[in-house]
Design an enzyme around this catalytic site. Structure first.
Site, PDB file in Angstrom:
ATOM      1  N   SER A 191       0.827  -1.203   0.000  1.00 28.52           N
ATOM      2  CA  SER A 191       0.000   0.000   0.000  1.00 28.52           C
ATOM      3  C   SER A 191       0.859   1.251   0.000  1.00 28.52           C
ATOM      4  O   SER A 191       1.961   1.267   0.572  1.00 28.52           O
ATOM      5  CB  SER A 191      -0.867  -0.011   1.263  1.00 28.52           C
ATOM      6  OG  SER A 191      -1.468   1.238   1.450  1.00 28.52           O
TER       7      SER A 191
ATOM      8  N   TYR B 102      -1.771  -0.329  11.093  1.00 23.20           N
ATOM      9  CA  TYR B 102      -2.058  -0.974   9.806  1.00 23.20           C
ATOM     10  C   TYR B 102      -0.875  -0.779   8.847  1.00 23.20           C
ATOM     11  O   TYR B 102      -0.383  -1.732   8.237  1.00 23.20           O
ATOM     12  CB  TYR B 102      -3.341  -0.398   9.182  1.00 23.20           C
ATOM     13  CG  TYR B 102      -3.487  -0.739   7.714  1.00 23.20           C
ATOM     14  CD1 TYR B 102      -3.711  -2.044   7.301  1.00 23.20           C
ATOM     15  CD2 TYR B 102      -3.358   0.251   6.727  1.00 23.20           C
ATOM     16  CE1 TYR B 102      -3.817  -2.360   5.952  1.00 23.20           C
ATOM     17  CE2 TYR B 102      -3.456  -0.056   5.380  1.00 23.20           C
ATOM     18  CZ  TYR B 102      -3.686  -1.359   4.995  1.00 23.20           C
ATOM     19  OH  TYR B 102      -3.779  -1.675   3.665  1.00 23.20           O
TER      20      TYR B 102
ATOM     21  N   LYS C 118       1.917  -3.496   6.901  1.00 25.05           N
ATOM     22  CA  LYS C 118       2.260  -3.568   5.464  1.00 25.05           C
ATOM     23  C   LYS C 118       3.767  -3.459   5.268  1.00 25.05           C
ATOM     24  O   LYS C 118       4.355  -4.178   4.459  1.00 25.05           O
ATOM     25  CB  LYS C 118       1.543  -2.454   4.693  1.00 25.05           C
ATOM     26  CG  LYS C 118       0.060  -2.680   4.533  1.00 25.05           C
ATOM     27  CD  LYS C 118      -0.244  -3.730   3.480  1.00 25.05           C
ATOM     28  CE  LYS C 118      -1.497  -4.498   3.802  1.00 25.05           C
ATOM     29  NZ  LYS C 118      -1.859  -5.544   2.879  1.00 25.05           N
TER      30      LYS C 118
HETATM   31  N1  LIG Z   1      -8.793  -1.160  -0.604  1.00 28.02           N
HETATM   32  C1  LIG Z   1      -7.780  -0.321  -0.391  1.00 28.02           C
HETATM   33  O1  LIG Z   1      -7.994   0.890  -0.306  1.00 28.02           O
HETATM   34  C2  LIG Z   1      -6.374  -0.835  -0.280  1.00 28.02           C
HETATM   35  C3  LIG Z   1      -5.295   0.058  -0.485  1.00 28.02           C
HETATM   36  C4  LIG Z   1      -3.998  -0.419  -0.364  1.00 28.02           C
HETATM   37  C5  LIG Z   1      -3.770  -1.749  -0.041  1.00 28.02           C
HETATM   38  N2  LIG Z   1      -4.838  -2.591   0.169  1.00 28.02           N
HETATM   39  C6  LIG Z   1      -4.570  -3.984   0.527  1.00 28.02           C
HETATM   40  O2  LIG Z   1      -5.122  -4.820  -0.463  1.00 28.02           O
HETATM   41  C7  LIG Z   1      -5.600  -6.036   0.106  1.00 28.02           C
HETATM   42  C8  LIG Z   1      -7.020  -6.284  -0.321  1.00 28.02           C
HETATM   43  O3  LIG Z   1      -7.806  -5.166   0.059  1.00 28.02           O
HETATM   44  P1  LIG Z   1      -9.378  -5.146  -0.147  1.00 28.02           P
HETATM   45  O4  LIG Z   1      -9.776  -3.725  -0.256  1.00 28.02           O
HETATM   46  O5  LIG Z   1      -9.777  -6.115  -1.190  1.00 28.02           O
HETATM   47  O6  LIG Z   1      -9.823  -5.663   1.300  1.00 28.02           O
HETATM   48  P2  LIG Z   1     -10.983  -6.693   1.692  1.00 28.02           P
HETATM   49  O7  LIG Z   1     -11.126  -6.627   3.169  1.00 28.02           O
HETATM   50  O8  LIG Z   1     -12.168  -6.466   0.832  1.00 28.02           O
HETATM   51  O9  LIG Z   1     -10.329  -8.092   1.256  1.00 28.02           O
HETATM   52  C9  LIG Z   1      -9.439  -8.802   2.102  1.00 28.02           C
HETATM   53  C10 LIG Z   1      -9.937 -10.230   2.176  1.00 28.02           C
HETATM   54  O10 LIG Z   1      -9.045 -10.980   3.007  1.00 28.02           O
HETATM   55  C11 LIG Z   1      -9.815 -11.800   3.857  1.00 28.02           C
HETATM   56  N3  LIG Z   1      -9.001 -12.081   5.049  1.00 28.02           N
HETATM   57  C12 LIG Z   1      -8.571 -11.215   5.998  1.00 28.02           C
HETATM   58  N4  LIG Z   1      -7.858 -11.861   6.933  1.00 28.02           N
HETATM   59  C13 LIG Z   1      -7.839 -13.167   6.562  1.00 28.02           C
HETATM   60  C14 LIG Z   1      -7.266 -14.335   7.123  1.00 28.02           C
HETATM   61  N5  LIG Z   1      -6.595 -14.308   8.282  1.00 28.02           N
HETATM   62  N6  LIG Z   1      -7.434 -15.515   6.475  1.00 28.02           N
HETATM   63  C15 LIG Z   1      -8.120 -15.567   5.309  1.00 28.02           C
HETATM   64  N7  LIG Z   1      -8.686 -14.504   4.737  1.00 28.02           N
HETATM   65  C16 LIG Z   1      -8.550 -13.307   5.363  1.00 28.02           C
HETATM   66  C17 LIG Z   1     -11.080 -11.008   4.136  1.00 28.02           C
HETATM   67  O11 LIG Z   1     -12.165 -11.828   4.529  1.00 28.02           O
HETATM   68  C18 LIG Z   1     -11.326 -10.348   2.780  1.00 28.02           C
HETATM   69  O12 LIG Z   1     -12.129 -11.173   1.953  1.00 28.02           O
HETATM   70  C19 LIG Z   1      -5.411  -5.889   1.614  1.00 28.02           C
HETATM   71  O13 LIG Z   1      -4.214  -6.554   1.954  1.00 28.02           O
HETATM   72  C20 LIG Z   1      -5.266  -4.403   1.816  1.00 28.02           C
HETATM   73  O14 LIG Z   1      -4.435  -4.114   2.933  1.00 28.02           O
HETATM   74  C21 LIG Z   1      -6.121  -2.159   0.032  1.00 28.02           C
END
Ligand SMILES: NC(=O)c1ccc[n+]([C@@H]2O[C@H](COP(=O)([O-])OP(=O)(O)OC[C@H]3O[C@@H](n4cnc5c(N)ncnc54)[C@H](O)[C@@H]3O)[C@@H](O)[C@H]2O)c1
Length: 338
Positions: free
Chosen positions: A124, A148, A152
């Site tokens: 991120s 958080y 990362k």
């Molecule tokens: N959406 C954003 O703005 C953004 C920005 C930068 C980075 N990210 C990163 O991208 C990734 C995906 O983000 P997203 O927006 O799709 O989030 P999200 O919460 O929609 O998806 C994450 C998924 O991981 C699953 N999960 C969490 N912990 C788990 C575990 N211990 N075992 C199995 N499954 C687990 C959740 O149920 C969810 O389905 C994340 O790592 C997030 O940190 C997101």
């Protein structure tokens, strides 16, 4: 390739699933649904026209992770699974360390045991904290301002150490900027539980009548109109970057850390205005105090992604708003409860 998507039922993972299947890969989704809905699987089936291979899996359970890898063969893993709320991470840092860092350790361990040597990791732009200058390049100083962000950064470092220790293991860290929008079908999209932490889903919920008005945090930032500026990226462009990163790992046999953004800064009020146009409705908002820890302006220098992956963003703010609105208006309450 046969690819495992950990956290593949989430917002970004679901969109990446569609792109990877379209590119001819054999893709398995693993998730514990801690922040997603099982309803997404039926929607993915509808979009791709084929059953969605799914494995219930909690990355915090090391034995389950190792056991799963022992019975399956994968060419690569894409690791989306993490908790991602900044505010919640300040209240419950240990849960974030356990889930994000502990889960990643278990995943890396399982991959090593099974000889899976390609990883694409969801990092991120939060690892840049409050950058010294914009656009931000990958070699900018790394600094985090909340638990958080720390998870990362630590995860990037753990993965980096593993790559250095094993010449055969390669990873692509994708530093996402601000993913928004949805698949053009309107069948999948961002469906946050509770009060949305991010701007676009909040705007969507105001537009659809679930919330009265948007709070804009700070109208006195040193930016074009006083509101915060970010680099919004369409989730389908972001999804494509994962497929390109996997191709890179196969082709180049080396690791990479790369920004995934458009390079365009867009202010809160510019996004609100673009959304109002796309949805043909007014978005009531009020400007309130700045939030602690927020920063004025963050947007990417995306040129490394272009040079290394051959990737660049193609969809602009108008498409982001149009597609986010299509998803929200077709699914006012998000995914149906099974
Ligand atoms: N959406 C954003 O703005 C953004 C920005 C930068 C980075 N990210 C990163 O991208 C990734 C995906 O983000 P997203 O927006 O799709 O989030 P999200 O919460 O929609 O998806 C994450 C998924 O991981 C699953 N999960 C969490 N912990 C788990 C575990 N211990 N075992 C199995 N499954 C687990 C959740 O149920 C969810 O389905 C994340 O790592 C997030 O940190 C997101």
């Amino acid at each position: 390739m046969r690819i495992l998507l950990c956290g593949g039922a989430g917002y970004i993972g679901a969109h990446a699933y569609v792109v990877l299947v379209e590119r001819g890969h054999d893709v398995v989704v693993a998730d514990n649904f801690s922040n997603s809905s099982p309803g997404v699987l039926a929607r993915l089936r509808q979009i791709t026209g084929r059953p969605v291979p799914f494995q219930p899996l909690d990355l915090r359970d090391r034995d389950a992770v190792t056991g799963f890898f022992a019975h399956q063969a994968f060419d690569a893993v894409v690791h989306f699974a993490a908790l991602k709320s900044v505010g919640e991470s300040c209240e419950r840092p240990l849960d974030y360390f356990h889930n994000n860092i502990g889960g990643t350790l278990n995943l890396l361990h399982g991959m090593r045991e099974a000889g899976v040597e390609r990883l694409v990791f969801s990092s991120s732009a939060t690892v840049y904290g409050d950058p010294d200058h914009v656009p931000v390049r990958e070699d900018a100083r790394l600094q985090v301002t909340n638990p958080y962000g720390r998870t990362k950064l630590v995860m990037e470092e753990l993965i980096g150490d593993l790559c250095r220790s094993d010449a055969g293991f390669h990873a692509a860290n994708l530093r996402y900027f601000n993913p928004v929008g949805a698949h053009a079908s309107g069948l999948i999209g961002e469906d946050p539980t509770g009060i949305p932490n991010n701007l676009m889903p909040y705007i969507c919920q105001v537009a659809v009548g679930r919330r009265d008005r948007l709070s804009v945090f700070g109208g006195d930032w040193p930016t074009v109109d006083g509101t915060g500026v970010r680099d919004y990226i369409h989730v389908m462009d972001l999804a494509r970057a994962h497929a390109d990163a996997l191709d890179f790992l196969v082709r180049e046999r080396r690791s990479l850390t790369v920004n995934v953004g458009t390079g365009q800064g867009v202010s809160v009020l510019q996004l609100v205005e673009a959304f109002a146009q796309a949805a043909a409705r007014r978005i009531p908002y009020q400007v309130v105090a700045r939030r602690p820890g927020d920063v004025a302006e963050v947007y990417a220098d995306p040129s490394l992604a272009q040079r290394t992956l051959g990737w660049r963003a193609e969809l602009g703010v108008e498409a982001m708003c149009r597609d986010a609105w299509r998803w929200q208006s077709q699914n006012p309450q998000g995914y149906p409860v099974a």
